[in-house]
Scaffold this motif. Structure first.
Motif, PDB file in Angstrom:
ATOM      1  N   ALA A 240       8.861 -29.195  39.219  1.00 60.09           N
ATOM      2  CA  ALA A 240      10.118 -29.237  38.468  1.00 60.09           C
ATOM      3  C   ALA A 240       9.952 -30.056  37.206  1.00 60.09           C
ATOM      4  N   LEU A 241      10.673 -29.639  36.168  1.00 59.93           N
ATOM      5  CA  LEU A 241      10.779 -30.359  34.905  1.00 59.93           C
ATOM      6  C   LEU A 241      12.269 -30.625  34.701  1.00 59.93           C
ATOM      7  N   LEU A 242      12.667 -31.877  34.880  1.00 64.28           N
ATOM      8  CA  LEU A 242      14.071 -32.269  34.822  1.00 64.28           C
ATOM      9  C   LEU A 242      14.320 -33.004  33.513  1.00 64.28           C
ATOM     10  N   VAL A 243      15.092 -32.386  32.645  1.00 61.09           N
ATOM     11  CA  VAL A 243      15.295 -32.880  31.289  1.00 61.09           C
ATOM     12  C   VAL A 243      16.660 -33.559  31.176  1.00 61.09           C
ATOM     13  N   ARG A 244      16.667 -34.778  30.678  1.00 61.00           N
ATOM     14  CA  ARG A 244      17.951 -35.396  30.354  1.00 61.00           C
ATOM     15  C   ARG A 244      18.361 -34.862  28.984  1.00 61.00           C
ATOM     16  N   GLY A 245      19.026 -33.704  29.033  1.00 61.85           N
ATOM     17  CA  GLY A 245      19.244 -32.940  27.820  1.00 61.85           C
ATOM     18  C   GLY A 245      20.652 -33.016  27.270  1.00 61.85           C
ATOM     19  N   VAL A 246      20.807 -32.477  26.083  1.00 60.07           N
ATOM     20  CA  VAL A 246      22.102 -32.425  25.415  1.00 60.07           C
ATOM     21  C   VAL A 246      23.044 -31.537  26.227  1.00 60.07           C
ATOM     22  N   GLU A 247      24.224 -32.027  26.519  1.00 59.59           N
ATOM     23  CA  GLU A 247      25.228 -31.330  27.332  1.00 59.59           C
ATOM     24  C   GLU A 247      24.686 -30.917  28.700  1.00 59.59           C
ATOM     25  N   GLY A 248      23.726 -31.667  29.200  1.00 59.54           N
ATOM     26  CA  GLY A 248      23.188 -31.369  30.520  1.00 59.54           C
ATOM     27  C   GLY A 248      22.236 -30.202  30.551  1.00 59.54           C
ATOM     28  N   GLY A 249      21.794 -29.755  29.358  1.00 65.06           N
ATOM     29  CA  GLY A 249      20.906 -28.600  29.292  1.00 65.06           C
ATOM     30  C   GLY A 249      19.443 -28.983  29.205  1.00 65.06           C
ATOM     31  N   LEU A 323      13.982 -25.696  19.787  1.00 68.78           N
ATOM     32  CA  LEU A 323      13.297 -24.733  20.648  1.00 68.78           C
ATOM     33  C   LEU A 323      11.843 -25.136  20.848  1.00 68.78           C
ATOM     34  N   MET A 324      11.231 -25.627  19.794  1.00 64.44           N
ATOM     35  CA  MET A 324       9.842 -26.077  19.878  1.00 64.44           C
ATOM     36  C   MET A 324       9.696 -27.228  20.865  1.00 64.44           C
ATOM     37  N   LEU A 325      10.654 -28.156  20.850  1.00 64.17           N
ATOM     38  CA  LEU A 325      10.584 -29.303  21.740  1.00 64.17           C
ATOM     39  C   LEU A 325      10.666 -28.870  23.204  1.00 64.17           C
ATOM     40  N   SER A 326      11.588 -27.976  23.526  1.00 63.62           N
ATOM     41  CA  SER A 326      11.732 -27.512  24.906  1.00 63.62           C
ATOM     42  C   SER A 326      10.479 -26.788  25.377  1.00 63.62           C
ATOM     43  N   ALA A 327       9.934 -25.910  24.543  1.00 62.27           N
ATOM     44  CA  ALA A 327       8.738 -25.154  24.923  1.00 62.27           C
ATOM     45  C   ALA A 327       7.536 -26.076  25.091  1.00 62.27           C
ATOM     46  N   THR A 328       7.439 -27.090  24.242  1.00 58.36           N
ATOM     47  CA  THR A 328       6.331 -28.040  24.341  1.00 58.36           C
ATOM     48  C   THR A 328       6.365 -28.791  25.663  1.00 58.36           C
ATOM     49  N   LEU A 329       7.557 -29.172  26.105  1.00 60.11           N
ATOM     50  CA  LEU A 329       7.681 -29.855  27.383  1.00 60.11           C
ATOM     51  C   LEU A 329       7.189 -28.982  28.532  1.00 60.11           C
ATOM     52  N   VAL A 330       7.478 -27.695  28.449  1.00 61.48           N
ATOM     53  CA  VAL A 330       7.019 -26.780  29.497  1.00 61.48           C
ATOM     54  C   VAL A 330       5.500 -26.689  29.501  1.00 61.48           C
ATOM     55  N   LEU A 331       4.890 -26.510  28.323  1.00 59.50           N
ATOM     56  CA  LEU A 331       3.431 -26.423  28.249  1.00 59.50           C
ATOM     57  C   LEU A 331       2.786 -27.691  28.800  1.00 59.50           C
TER      58      LEU A 331
END
Length: 360
Positions: A240-249, A323-331
């Protein structure tokens, strides 16, 4: 979907009556219930063998006394029992679970993360529904529909798209993956407040990879990182990758450092600090803003779709950085890059080329 009948209508009603007597007795006298009781209660609600009033009391009472880990696990098991689940013809799958109640303060780019990941060689799909309480925000379904994407694929059709080399991604709606759960949307809207379903519905795990399945989801309040980690393991994900994201995303803040929690298998969660500036991201905003004067879910979804398509075509700006930041976290989480910096370079190259737009 499980066809096994765990109980008769009479048995379910007896369990629900016993459960309500214990969980709905006030702030000091309410008692916790066992995991299997929570599972039976949730299944009874989904299968319509208990009265809607009892269903309402069950969900609200659990929320008021605060759900235990066993109760959360039981609720999730009850939902998974009645979820359509398949294995895609790919080794690994990333399941992107943004909040099903959507966004209402920022212009989300996350609906376009799955096609970008597909172009990066990572089969991925996102889940959702039209909209639901408590936010009634604009969602992946609304935005991708405005982008011309088929948002009504069956679970089998979505899985087939993941294995298509020319596609590699899909959107899967709750009405297809968990139709009985989806039928509860009107009841949930009448309840107004968040219930345990809001947490559990992102973890149904409808599409698995042949070898591994990974969940990417977001949270806001710190205690939910532990809860999600516990439920991800219970749901059967491999990591799992759990992100403390904007608006819970799943989109981290572009303005300041944030923390993600990651784990693989039985390993403990590892906190990974994400500093946007180290990836050459500098913005005064946390995320792309809703254009001034644009109102209503339909119009905002149209703007989000336009922005997403333009970003996949190579348009630079805050949406590309998000979008780049989210994809980078996945990689980085999947071990596909040596560092966040190297991963960011790879993702930015793909976005700048415009190749990912072909996935739409």
């Amino acid at each position: 979907m499980s066809e096994q009948q765990l109980f008769s209508a009479t048995e379910a009603q007896e369990v629900m009556r016993s459960v309500i007597q214990r969980i709905a007795t006030g702030p000091t006298l309410s008692k916790d219930i066992e995991q299997e009781e929570a599972r039976i209660g949730m299944r009874a609600i989904l299968e319509g063998v208990v009265d809607p009033v009892q269903a309402t009391v069950f969900l609200i009472a659990l929320r008021m006394k605060r759900e235990t880990d066993d109760e959360n696990r039981g609720i999730l098991s009850g939902i998974q029992d009645l979820t359509n689940r398949v294995v895609a013809d790919v080794d690994e799958v990333v399941d992107i679970a943004d909040p099903f109640n959507g966004y209402n303060r920022t212009l989300p780019i996350a609906p376009f993360l799955a096609p970008l990941l597909a172009e990066l060689g990572v089969p991925a799909f996102s889940q959702g529904l039209e909209t639901v309480t408590p936010k009634f925000g604009f969602t992946h379904r609304q935005i991708l529909r405005e982008a011309g994407v088929n948002v009504d694929l069956s679970v089998e059709e979505a899985a087939a798209q993941l294995s298509d080399p020319a596609k590699g991604w899909a959107y899967l709606d709750q009405s297809q993956s968990s139709p009985l759960l989806h039928k509860l949307v009107p009841l949930r809207n009448q309840l107004i407040k968040r219930t345990v379903i809001t947490t559990a519905e992102t973890l149904t795990h409808p599409i698995k990879g042949r070898e591994k399945s990974h969940l990417m989801t977001g949270y806001v309040h710190k205690p939910y990182a532990r809860i999600y980690a516990m439920l991800v393991r219970h749901a059967g994900f491999d990591s799992a990758l759990l992100v403390r994201g904007v608006e819970g995303g799943v989109t981290s803040s572009l303005r300041q450092s944030s923390t993600t929690y990651q784990f693989v298998g039985d390993q403990e969660e590892v906190a990974v600090e994400v500093n946007p500036e180290e990836l050459d991201i500098q913005h005064d905003l946390r995320a792309p803003a809703i254009p001034v004067g644009v109102e209503g879910n339909l119009e905002i979804s149209k703007r989000a779709a336009e922005s997403g398509i333009a970003t996949l075509q190579g348009e630079e700006g805050i949406s590309m950085d998000a979008l780049m930041l989210s994809a980078t976290l996945v990689l980085q989480h999947l071990g596909r890059c040596e560092s966040l910096e190297r991963g960011a370079e790879e993702v930015r190259d793909v976005l700048s080329s415009g190749r990912a737009a072909g996935r739409l």
